[in-house]
Design a protein around this motif. Sequence first.
Motif, PDB file in Angstrom:
ATOM      1  N   THR A 158       2.753   8.562  -7.105  1.00 41.92           N
ATOM      2  CA  THR A 158       3.119   9.983  -7.012  1.00 41.92           C
ATOM      3  C   THR A 158       4.360  10.255  -7.853  1.00 41.92           C
ATOM      4  O   THR A 158       4.426  11.239  -8.601  1.00 41.92           O
ATOM      5  CB  THR A 158       3.366  10.373  -5.551  1.00 41.92           C
ATOM      6  OG1 THR A 158       2.164  10.193  -4.794  1.00 41.92           O
ATOM      7  CG2 THR A 158       3.803  11.831  -5.452  1.00 41.92           C
ATOM      8  N   GLY A 159       5.343   9.374  -7.751  1.00 40.97           N
ATOM      9  CA  GLY A 159       6.564   9.552  -8.528  1.00 40.97           C
ATOM     10  C   GLY A 159       6.343   9.457 -10.019  1.00 40.97           C
ATOM     11  O   GLY A 159       7.069  10.078 -10.811  1.00 40.97           O
ATOM     12  N   GLY A 206      -0.217  10.832  -8.779  1.00 37.04           N
ATOM     13  CA  GLY A 206      -0.582  10.979  -7.372  1.00 37.04           C
ATOM     14  C   GLY A 206      -1.897  11.673  -7.123  1.00 37.04           C
ATOM     15  O   GLY A 206      -2.607  11.362  -6.163  1.00 37.04           O
ATOM     16  N   ARG A 265       0.812  -1.217   0.000  1.00 41.72           N
ATOM     17  CA  ARG A 265       0.000   0.000   0.000  1.00 41.72           C
ATOM     18  C   ARG A 265       0.847   1.270   0.000  1.00 41.72           C
ATOM     19  O   ARG A 265       0.602   2.190  -0.785  1.00 41.72           O
ATOM     20  CB  ARG A 265      -0.936  -0.035   1.219  1.00 41.72           C
ATOM     21  CG  ARG A 265      -2.086   0.927   1.142  1.00 41.72           C
ATOM     22  CD  ARG A 265      -3.166   0.539   2.147  1.00 41.72           C
ATOM     23  NE  ARG A 265      -4.060  -0.495   1.654  1.00 41.72           N
ATOM     24  CZ  ARG A 265      -4.758  -1.307   2.430  1.00 41.72           C
ATOM     25  NH1 ARG A 265      -4.619  -1.237   3.742  1.00 41.72           N
ATOM     26  NH2 ARG A 265      -5.578  -2.189   1.898  1.00 41.72           N
ATOM     27  N   THR A 266       1.863   1.319   0.849  1.00 41.82           N
ATOM     28  CA  THR A 266       2.726   2.509   0.909  1.00 41.82           C
ATOM     29  C   THR A 266       3.513   2.664  -0.374  1.00 41.82           C
ATOM     30  O   THR A 266       3.650   3.778  -0.905  1.00 41.82           O
ATOM     31  CB  THR A 266       3.686   2.419   2.104  1.00 41.82           C
ATOM     32  OG1 THR A 266       2.924   2.325   3.313  1.00 41.82           O
ATOM     33  CG2 THR A 266       4.576   3.651   2.168  1.00 41.82           C
ATOM     34  N   LYS A 267       4.026   1.567  -0.899  1.00 42.91           N
ATOM     35  CA  LYS A 267       4.788   1.622  -2.147  1.00 42.91           C
ATOM     36  C   LYS A 267       3.929   2.084  -3.302  1.00 42.91           C
ATOM     37  O   LYS A 267       4.383   2.816  -4.179  1.00 42.91           O
ATOM     38  CB  LYS A 267       5.379   0.241  -2.469  1.00 42.91           C
ATOM     39  CG  LYS A 267       6.559  -0.155  -1.601  1.00 42.91           C
ATOM     40  CD  LYS A 267       7.176  -1.444  -2.100  1.00 42.91           C
ATOM     41  CE  LYS A 267       8.411  -1.795  -1.299  1.00 42.91           C
ATOM     42  NZ  LYS A 267       9.048  -3.052  -1.798  1.00 42.91           N
ATOM     43  N   ALA A 287       1.256   4.091  -3.241  1.00 48.25           N
ATOM     44  CA  ALA A 287       1.028   5.534  -3.148  1.00 48.25           C
ATOM     45  C   ALA A 287       2.276   6.316  -3.540  1.00 48.25           C
ATOM     46  O   ALA A 287       2.202   7.295  -4.300  1.00 48.25           O
ATOM     47  CB  ALA A 287       0.595   5.892  -1.728  1.00 48.25           C
ATOM     48  N   ARG A 288       3.422   5.877  -3.044  1.00 46.81           N
ATOM     49  CA  ARG A 288       4.671   6.580  -3.346  1.00 46.81           C
ATOM     50  C   ARG A 288       5.036   6.477  -4.828  1.00 46.81           C
ATOM     51  O   ARG A 288       5.438   7.469  -5.462  1.00 46.81           O
ATOM     52  CB  ARG A 288       5.799   6.011  -2.490  1.00 46.81           C
ATOM     53  CG  ARG A 288       7.132   6.740  -2.683  1.00 46.81           C
ATOM     54  CD  ARG A 288       8.207   6.224  -1.749  1.00 46.81           C
ATOM     55  NE  ARG A 288       8.528   4.830  -1.997  1.00 46.81           N
ATOM     56  CZ  ARG A 288       8.327   3.854  -1.143  1.00 46.81           C
ATOM     57  NH1 ARG A 288       7.779   4.096   0.039  1.00 46.81           N
ATOM     58  NH2 ARG A 288       8.663   2.599  -1.442  1.00 46.81           N
ATOM     59  N   THR A 289       4.890   5.290  -5.386  1.00 44.70           N
ATOM     60  CA  THR A 289       5.261   5.084  -6.778  1.00 44.70           C
ATOM     61  C   THR A 289       4.335   5.835  -7.719  1.00 44.70           C
ATOM     62  O   THR A 289       4.785   6.441  -8.704  1.00 44.70           O
ATOM     63  CB  THR A 289       5.253   3.583  -7.119  1.00 44.70           C
ATOM     64  OG1 THR A 289       6.153   2.903  -6.243  1.00 44.70           O
ATOM     65  CG2 THR A 289       5.682   3.345  -8.557  1.00 44.70           C
ATOM     66  N   GLU A 324       6.290  -2.216  -7.421  1.00 44.25           N
ATOM     67  CA  GLU A 324       6.905  -1.198  -8.263  1.00 44.25           C
ATOM     68  C   GLU A 324       7.219  -1.727  -9.661  1.00 44.25           C
ATOM     69  O   GLU A 324       7.319  -0.947 -10.614  1.00 44.25           O
ATOM     70  CB  GLU A 324       8.174  -0.677  -7.592  1.00 44.25           C
ATOM     71  CG  GLU A 324       7.898   0.064  -6.282  1.00 44.25           C
ATOM     72  CD  GLU A 324       9.174   0.397  -5.528  1.00 44.25           C
ATOM     73  OE1 GLU A 324      10.154  -0.356  -5.668  1.00 44.25           O
ATOM     74  OE2 GLU A 324       9.192   1.418  -4.823  1.00 44.25           O
TER      75      GLU A 324
END
Length: 224
Positions: free
Chosen positions: A158-159, A163, A150-152, A154-156, A208
Amino acid sequence: MERTIAELPRPLTRPDRTQSTDGLGLLEAALGYIEDRHWDVVLGTSVQRADGMWSCSCGDRRCVSIGAHPAMRDWQKKISGQPSRAYEWWTEQPQGSIILPTGRTFDVLECSEQAGLLALARLERSGAHPGPVAATPSRRLYFFVLPNARTKVARTLTGLGWGRTTLDLVCRSTGDYIVAPPSRMGTRGQVQWVRAPADSARWLPDPEEVLAPLAYACGLHRIR
C-alpha cells in the motif's frame, strides 16, 4: 537480458548439504534442513509413473498437485524438527517430497520466474542480500523472508502504491507450506535452489527489504 533458471550457473564440484541440495537424496536433504537450518519438515507425496501415466502417491487420479502436497491430511499436527522422525518418514517413503511449513521460522514470497529473476538481479546490483531463493519446475520463484510477513506485505505494498493493484505476488505464511529442493514437483522436474540457504543467503531478510523490487517486477510483467 533476463535469465532463465536453466541459464543459472552451476557449481563445479558437488556441494555439501549446508550449501545446496544438488545431488542429495531426499532423506539427506531433509536432515540438512532440520540439523543445519533448524527448519521443521513434513513428509510429502511422491510422483509416480506407470504405463506412461503420471500420478500422485495420494491415490487421487484428479490430483492437481502431483507429488507437491503433504502426505498426511492432518499434516499440521505432524510437523517435526526431529531427525529421527525425518529418518522414519523418508526411509519408508524415500521418494516423498519434502514439505516445509511456512509461518514458523520463515515465510515465503512467491512470484513468477520472470518477475523473480528481474527482482533478484535488481537486489544483487544494489548490494542487498535477498536471502534464500528457490525455483519450481512450474516456473515460480520462492523468496524466503522472516516470518509474520503477511501484515507487512499488505502495508508495504500500500505504501508503495500497489495496494489496489492485483499482482502475481503471494505471501505464504501461517497454515501454508512450500515444496523444498530437491523434491520432484509434478511432471516437469525438481525444485532447485537459485540461492541456497548458506553463506550470504543464510540469513533471512525482512520482507520490506525485498518487496519494492518484487512489486515493481510483478507490476512490470502484469503490464506486459
